[in-house]
Design an enzyme around this catalytic site. Structure first.
Site, PDB file in Angstrom:
ATOM      1  CB  SER A 154      -0.834  -0.079   1.241  1.00 30.14           C
ATOM      2  OG  SER A 154      -1.452   1.203   1.570  1.00 30.14           O
ATOM      3  CE1 TYR A 198      -4.011  -2.224   5.211  1.00 26.75           C
ATOM      4  CE2 TYR A 198      -3.234   0.168   4.791  1.00 26.75           C
ATOM      5  CZ  TYR A 198      -3.925  -1.160   4.172  1.00 26.75           C
ATOM      6  OH  TYR A 198      -3.835  -1.495   2.948  1.00 26.75           O
TER       7      TYR A 198
HETATM    8  N1  LIG Z   1      -8.796  -0.695  -1.183  1.00 24.81           N
HETATM    9  C1  LIG Z   1      -7.716  -0.044  -0.985  1.00 24.81           C
HETATM   10  O1  LIG Z   1      -7.726   1.212  -0.857  1.00 24.81           O
HETATM   11  C2  LIG Z   1      -6.189  -0.282  -0.690  1.00 24.81           C
HETATM   12  C3  LIG Z   1      -5.060   0.362  -0.913  1.00 24.81           C
HETATM   13  C4  LIG Z   1      -3.779   0.091  -0.786  1.00 24.81           C
HETATM   14  C5  LIG Z   1      -3.815  -1.433  -0.498  1.00 24.81           C
HETATM   15  N2  LIG Z   1      -4.833  -2.071  -0.301  1.00 24.81           N
HETATM   16  C6  LIG Z   1      -4.611  -3.710  -0.078  1.00 24.81           C
HETATM   17  O2  LIG Z   1      -5.184  -4.472  -1.230  1.00 24.81           O
HETATM   18  C7  LIG Z   1      -5.427  -5.980  -0.574  1.00 24.81           C
HETATM   19  C8  LIG Z   1      -6.760  -6.133  -1.109  1.00 24.81           C
HETATM   20  O3  LIG Z   1      -7.787  -5.305  -0.554  1.00 24.81           O
HETATM   21  P1  LIG Z   1      -8.997  -4.943  -1.296  1.00 24.81           P
HETATM   22  O4  LIG Z   1      -9.143  -3.389  -1.469  1.00 24.81           O
HETATM   23  O5  LIG Z   1      -9.131  -5.604  -2.545  1.00 24.81           O
HETATM   24  O6  LIG Z   1     -10.235  -5.228  -0.011  1.00 24.81           O
HETATM   25  P2  LIG Z   1     -11.391  -6.128  -0.249  1.00 24.81           P
HETATM   26  O7  LIG Z   1     -12.172  -5.901  -1.198  1.00 24.81           O
HETATM   27  O8  LIG Z   1     -11.840  -6.034   1.110  1.00 24.81           O
HETATM   28  O9  LIG Z   1     -10.514  -7.523  -0.510  1.00 24.81           O
HETATM   29  C9  LIG Z   1     -10.094  -8.208   0.619  1.00 24.81           C
HETATM   30  C10 LIG Z   1      -9.820  -9.952   0.132  1.00 24.81           C
HETATM   31  O10 LIG Z   1      -9.038 -10.532   1.259  1.00 24.81           O
HETATM   32  C11 LIG Z   1      -9.922 -11.630   1.485  1.00 24.81           C
HETATM   33  N3  LIG Z   1      -9.798 -12.128   2.976  1.00 24.81           N
HETATM   34  C12 LIG Z   1      -9.900 -11.087   4.143  1.00 24.81           C
HETATM   35  N4  LIG Z   1      -9.792 -11.996   5.154  1.00 24.81           N
HETATM   36  C13 LIG Z   1      -9.572 -13.353   4.630  1.00 24.81           C
HETATM   37  C14 LIG Z   1      -9.087 -14.687   5.454  1.00 24.81           C
HETATM   38  N5  LIG Z   1      -9.300 -14.738   6.863  1.00 24.81           N
HETATM   39  N6  LIG Z   1      -8.791 -15.519   4.690  1.00 24.81           N
HETATM   40  C15 LIG Z   1      -8.967 -15.520   3.228  1.00 24.81           C
HETATM   41  N7  LIG Z   1      -9.134 -14.519   2.632  1.00 24.81           N
HETATM   42  C16 LIG Z   1      -9.534 -13.354   3.419  1.00 24.81           C
HETATM   43  C17 LIG Z   1     -11.293 -11.261   1.210  1.00 24.81           C
HETATM   44  O11 LIG Z   1     -12.129 -12.526   1.128  1.00 24.81           O
HETATM   45  P3  LIG Z   1     -13.252 -13.088   1.790  1.00 24.81           P
HETATM   46  O12 LIG Z   1     -13.998 -12.154   2.841  1.00 24.81           O
HETATM   47  O13 LIG Z   1     -14.405 -13.857   1.085  1.00 24.81           O
HETATM   48  O14 LIG Z   1     -12.535 -14.310   2.936  1.00 24.81           O
HETATM   49  C18 LIG Z   1     -11.273 -10.342   0.174  1.00 24.81           C
HETATM   50  O15 LIG Z   1     -11.362 -11.233  -1.288  1.00 24.81           O
HETATM   51  C19 LIG Z   1      -5.528  -5.680   1.106  1.00 24.81           C
HETATM   52  O16 LIG Z   1      -4.089  -6.140   1.213  1.00 24.81           O
HETATM   53  C20 LIG Z   1      -5.439  -4.145   1.166  1.00 24.81           C
HETATM   54  O17 LIG Z   1      -4.464  -3.948   2.235  1.00 24.81           O
HETATM   55  C21 LIG Z   1      -6.245  -1.852  -0.415  1.00 24.81           C
END
Ligand SMILES: NC(=O)c1ccc[n+]([C@@H]2O[C@H](COP(=O)([O-])OP(=O)(O)OC[C@H]3O[C@@H](n4cnc5c(N)ncnc54)[C@H](OP(=O)(O)O)[C@@H]3O)[C@@H](O)[C@H]2O)c1
Length: 253
Positions: free
Chosen positions: A135, A148
């Site tokens: 991130s 975080y």
């Molecule tokens: N969105 C942002 O602004 C942003 C910015 C920078 C970095 N990121 C990073 O990008 C990555 C993906 O995030 P996103 O934005 O795509 O969020 P998201 O849409 O909430 O996706 C998170 C994913 O992680 C999975 N997950 C969560 N807990 C889990 C568990 N216990 N076991 C297995 N899978 C699990 C969820 O699937 P299930 O709930 O189905 O298990 C979901 O597929 C993360 O590492 C986040 O920190 C996000």
């Protein structure tokens, strides 16, 4: 059998990686999708051209990670792409936070990502790719998002070090460092506080972040940063002392 192994595939960035790898990669025979919500993975699989293996696993559970390990040992795939996208963030002051949740965040964002990478490496050959979702929070400490941001600094540093170790095996590691992206991430992140308004103005579409990440990974770049505002933030974070950064961020709404 060449595979792409994607965690966090049920939504957001992970889901988009699945779609885009499905579209561009002719060298992949199967896509393995990991997340807890099986229904989401099934509907994603129905829309992909490649054969899919659905692994509905809770990665916070050691026994379920062991199931992935057994599957890898049983099928002996060649992992061409590993995408570690499972992760979450919780906004709010550390002192007022739920410590269990903070520790779970470190576990999923850091320990699980490290463990999945370790399990995958014996199944990776020359010219494979590891994509670790960090991130822009990795670039600077943040009040209200302290644990975080620290967890993402871990991912960035780990990716750089691992990338250097794997050079001789010609396995390329890219840390993806997006700013705010329009995903379900904020449903959970904003439970105890909301993101700075400024972040809402620079919110990126997941497909654009993923397109750039895949391009950078294929170019063997160690880091992928999407969008001019985030590139500026990275530069500023290198120029200013951390105390000045924290001071200026205090006045941001
Ligand atoms: N969105 C942002 O602004 C942003 C910015 C920078 C970095 N990121 C990073 O990008 C990555 C993906 O995030 P996103 O934005 O795509 O969020 P998201 O849409 O909430 O996706 C998170 C994913 O992680 C999975 N997950 C969560 N807990 C889990 C568990 N216990 N076991 C297995 N899978 C699990 C969820 O699937 P299930 O709930 O189905 O298990 C979901 O597929 C993360 O590492 C986040 O920190 C996000």
């Amino acid at each position: 059998m060449n595979i792409a192994l994607i965690t966090g595939a049920s939504s957001g960035l992970g889901l988009d990686f699945a779609k885009q790898i499905d579209n561009v990669s002719e060298e992949i025979d199967e896509i393995w999708l990991i997340a807890r919500r099986k229904d989401r993975l099934i509907s994603l699989a129905e829309n992909l051209k490649h054969p899919v293996k659905i692994l509905a696993l809770n990665l916070m559970d050691e026994a379920e990670i062991a199931l992935l390990e057994s599957k890898l040992k049983e099928e002996q795939p060649n992992i061409k792409f590993l995408v570690n996208s499972a992760g979450f963030g919780i906004l709010g002051y550390f002192e007022k936070s739920n410590i269990k949740e903070q520790l779970e965040m470190i576990q999923l964002n850091c320990s699980v990502l490290t463990q999945i990478t370790y399990l995958a490496l014996p199944f990776m050959k020359e010219d494979s790719r590891i994509i670790q979702i960090a991130s822009s929070a990795a670039f600077l400490p943040q009040r209200n998002f302290a644990v975080y941001a620290a967890s993402k600094s871990f991912v960035l540093s780990f990716s750089y070090g691992l990338g250097a170790e794997l050079e001789k095996r010609k396995i390329y590691v890219t840390a993806v460092c997006p700013g705010p992206v329009q995903t379900e991430f904020f449903d959970r992140a904003e439970k105890n506080g909301s993101v700075l308004k400024i972040k809402q103005f620079i919110m990126a579409k997941p497909e654009k972040v993923v397109k750039k990440a895949l391009k950078d990974s294929l170019k063997r770049k160690g880091k992928s940063v999407y969008g001019a505002p985030i590139k500026y933030i990275e530069i500023i974070s290198k120029l200013l002392p951390y105390k000045s950064l924290l001071f200026f961020m205090k006045f941001m709404k």
